[in-house]
Design an enzyme around this catalytic site. Structure first.
Site, PDB file in Angstrom:
ATOM      1  N   CYS A  41     -19.621  -5.781   3.903  1.00  0.00           N
ATOM      2  CA  CYS A  41     -18.879  -4.585   4.277  1.00  0.00           C
ATOM      3  C   CYS A  41     -17.579  -4.604   3.482  1.00  0.00           C
ATOM      4  O   CYS A  41     -17.004  -5.684   3.285  1.00  0.00           O
ATOM      5  CB  CYS A  41     -18.578  -4.616   5.780  1.00  0.00           C
ATOM      6  SG  CYS A  41     -17.576  -3.233   6.351  1.00  0.00           S
ATOM      7  N   CYS A  85     -19.269   2.498   8.712  1.00  0.00           N
ATOM      8  CA  CYS A  85     -18.541   1.817   9.780  1.00  0.00           C
ATOM      9  C   CYS A  85     -17.286   2.653  10.001  1.00  0.00           C
ATOM     10  O   CYS A  85     -16.422   2.721   9.119  1.00  0.00           O
ATOM     11  CB  CYS A  85     -18.198   0.396   9.355  1.00  0.00           C
ATOM     12  SG  CYS A  85     -17.104  -0.449  10.514  1.00  0.00           S
ATOM     13  N   CYS A 127       0.459   4.894   6.950  1.00  0.00           N
ATOM     14  CA  CYS A 127      -0.163   4.755   8.273  1.00  0.00           C
ATOM     15  C   CYS A 127       0.802   4.004   9.213  1.00  0.00           C
ATOM     16  O   CYS A 127       1.128   2.830   8.952  1.00  0.00           O
ATOM     17  CB  CYS A 127      -1.488   4.013   8.153  1.00  0.00           C
ATOM     18  SG  CYS A 127      -2.523   4.629   6.796  1.00  0.00           S
ATOM     19  N   CYS A 142       0.847  -1.196   0.000  1.00  0.00           N
ATOM     20  CA  CYS A 142       0.000   0.000   0.000  1.00  0.00           C
ATOM     21  C   CYS A 142       0.884   1.250   0.000  1.00  0.00           C
ATOM     22  O   CYS A 142       1.843   1.335   0.765  1.00  0.00           O
ATOM     23  CB  CYS A 142      -0.903  -0.006   1.224  1.00  0.00           C
ATOM     24  SG  CYS A 142      -1.995   1.431   1.272  1.00  0.00           S
ATOM     25  N   ARG A 147     -17.835  -2.115  18.058  1.00  0.00           N
ATOM     26  CA  ARG A 147     -17.116  -3.372  17.813  1.00  0.00           C
ATOM     27  C   ARG A 147     -15.805  -3.465  18.570  1.00  0.00           C
ATOM     28  O   ARG A 147     -14.936  -2.592  18.460  1.00  0.00           O
ATOM     29  CB  ARG A 147     -16.859  -3.577  16.321  1.00  0.00           C
ATOM     30  CG  ARG A 147     -16.217  -4.944  16.062  1.00  0.00           C
ATOM     31  CD  ARG A 147     -16.121  -5.310  14.599  1.00  0.00           C
ATOM     32  NE  ARG A 147     -17.394  -5.147  13.961  1.00  0.00           N
ATOM     33  CZ  ARG A 147     -17.612  -4.381  12.903  1.00  0.00           C
ATOM     34  NH1 ARG A 147     -16.623  -3.744  12.347  1.00  0.00           N
ATOM     35  NH2 ARG A 147     -18.810  -4.264  12.408  1.00  0.00           N
ATOM     36  N   CYS A 187     -16.627  -8.918   5.813  1.00  0.00           N
ATOM     37  CA  CYS A 187     -15.982  -7.631   5.509  1.00  0.00           C
ATOM     38  C   CYS A 187     -14.708  -7.860   4.699  1.00  0.00           C
ATOM     39  O   CYS A 187     -13.823  -8.602   5.127  1.00  0.00           O
ATOM     40  CB  CYS A 187     -15.663  -6.906   6.820  1.00  0.00           C
ATOM     41  SG  CYS A 187     -14.840  -5.333   6.545  1.00  0.00           S
ATOM     42  N   CYS A 199       0.434   0.293  10.339  1.00  0.00           N
ATOM     43  CA  CYS A 199      -0.051  -0.713   9.405  1.00  0.00           C
ATOM     44  C   CYS A 199       1.042  -1.595   8.788  1.00  0.00           C
ATOM     45  O   CYS A 199       1.978  -1.108   8.152  1.00  0.00           O
ATOM     46  CB  CYS A 199      -0.846  -0.052   8.291  1.00  0.00           C
ATOM     47  SG  CYS A 199      -1.637  -1.293   7.228  1.00  0.00           S
TER      48      CYS A 199
END
Ligand code: SAM
Ligand code: DTB
Ligand code: SF4
Length: 342
Positions: free
Chosen positions: A129, A189, A58, A54, A261, A98, A61
């Site tokens: 999701c 979400c 972040c 990616c 969650r 998801c 991550c």
């Protein structure tokens, strides 16, 4: 029953956060019971449909191309693989599926493929999701037309702390994506991560921002940072578990209707801590051995935990006769009726 408020102030939220622990949990339970069945937990299974490489940075991550985490990159999975995984999740008792992709934002040809996955998964009777990064209005509408129920896009932390975690995508970019998702009629979400070195004020501010959106997110994931070697946050100081529970309780009080969650981080939590999270108002978990790339408790442990607590999985919104849904999980009463083997 008080209607959900959209005018929470930072001072009020911080005051909730520092309440005596029993008082905070009592208030969270009052709200929880007014809006939800306290014995029910929504079970959502995650699948990484495109892993690693990616371009974003972040700091938490493992999938960022900028960090050496030893993760094996994978191209977008074929439809049949995704369908097989969704079927297995449904047969294990999940009611939501998801799919996550390590993209800054989806390309059109990839979005067409994800739309086909959404259609297929929905036909299995599962709620759907996806989390694919930034989305335009047109892209959000395409997903809505494919039958998507929820789009996950987290604010992650307060706007003030955000700059310490991510530089390649602004807070406003995230709010814009949330707006596009909401305007397309998708359920939102949206939540965050705790344990990244943020202060209690940052946690409170994140919750104020979420509760001040034009509509409260229908799902609010509270992730505890999974510290992955090779990421800049690999050695972040762990959060006090009671502060984690406080964050859940305050989220429950401020966003009464939402599914809150108990998300990443459960693998390292005791059963007792997870039970406290349910007492604080969490009513959804990720269910299955893996999150996206990191571990999660195995399904046997989760099933046993729910049985021990006398809790049960929520029946999905699209559940139909073909879906075994909850039947694979023993009812607590049946479990209690079995003779003791000790
Ligand atoms: N690439 C997309 C995006 O970020 O918009 C979607 C996938 S991304 C992995 C989804 C969410 O997972 C992130 O927003 C973050 O909140 C959470 N996450 C990622 N790594 C994590 C970690 N190590 N610990 C806890 N949560 C994490
Ligand atoms: C969310 O808030 N947490 C999930 C889901 N939304 C996509 C992801 C957690 C990822 C944890 C790190 C990993 O497994 O890669
Ligand atoms: Fe990429 Fe999403 Fe990971 Fe950020 S959280 S690096 S956008 S996969």
């Amino acid at each position: 029953m008080q209607e959900p408020r959209h005018d929470w102030t930072l001072a009020e939220t911080e005051a909730l956060y520092v309440l005596p622990f029993p008082e905070l949990l009592f208030r969270a339970q009052q709200v929880h019971r007014a809006w939800h069945d306290p014995a029910e937990v929504q079970m959502s299974t995650l699948l990484s449909i495109k892993t690693g490489a990616c371009p974003e940075d972040c700091a938490y991550c493992p999938q960022s191309v900028r960090f050496e985490t030893g993760l094996a990159n994978e191209a977008l999975l074929p439809l049949e693989t995704v369908m097989a995984r969704a079927r297995a999740a449904r047969d294990a008792g999940a009611t939501r599926f998801c799919m996550g992709a390590a993209w800054r934002s989806p390309k059109q040809r990839d979005l067409d493929k994800v739309a086909a996955m959404v259609r297929g998964v929905r036909e299995l009777g599962l709620e759907t999701c996806v989390t694919l990064g930034m989305l335009s209005g047109t892209q959000a509408r395409q997903l809505k037309e494919a039958g998507l129920d929820y789009y996950n896009h987290n604010l992650d932390t307060s706007e003030a702390y955000y700059g310490k975690i991510i530089s390649t995508r602004s807070y406003q970019d995230r709010l814009d994506t949330l707006g596009a998702v909401r305007d397309a009629g998708l359920h939102v979400c949206c939540g965050g991560i705790v344990g990244m070195g943020e202060s209690p004020r940052d946690r409170a501010q994140l919750l104020v921002t979420l509760a001040s959106l034009p509509e409260h997110p229908q799902s609010v994931p509270i992730n505890q940072l999974v510290r992955v070697p090779g990421t800049p946050l690999a050695d972040a100081a762990p959060i006090d578990p009671f502060d984690f529970i406080r964050t859940i309780a305050v989220a429950r009080i401020m966003m009464p209707r939402a599914q809150v969650r108990l998300s990443a981080g459960r693998e390292s939590m005791s059963d007792e801590l997870q039970a406290l999270a349910f007492l604080a108002g969490a009513n959804s978990i990720f269910y299955g051995e893996k999150l996206l790339t990191t571990g999660n408790p195995d399904v046997e442990r989760d099933r046993a935990l729910l049985v021990r607590l006398g809790m049960r999985p929520e029946q999905g919104a699209h559940a139909h006769a073909a879906a075994p849904a909850t039947s694979v999980l023993p009812a607590p009463a049946a479990a209690l009726a079995q003779p003791a083997t000790a």
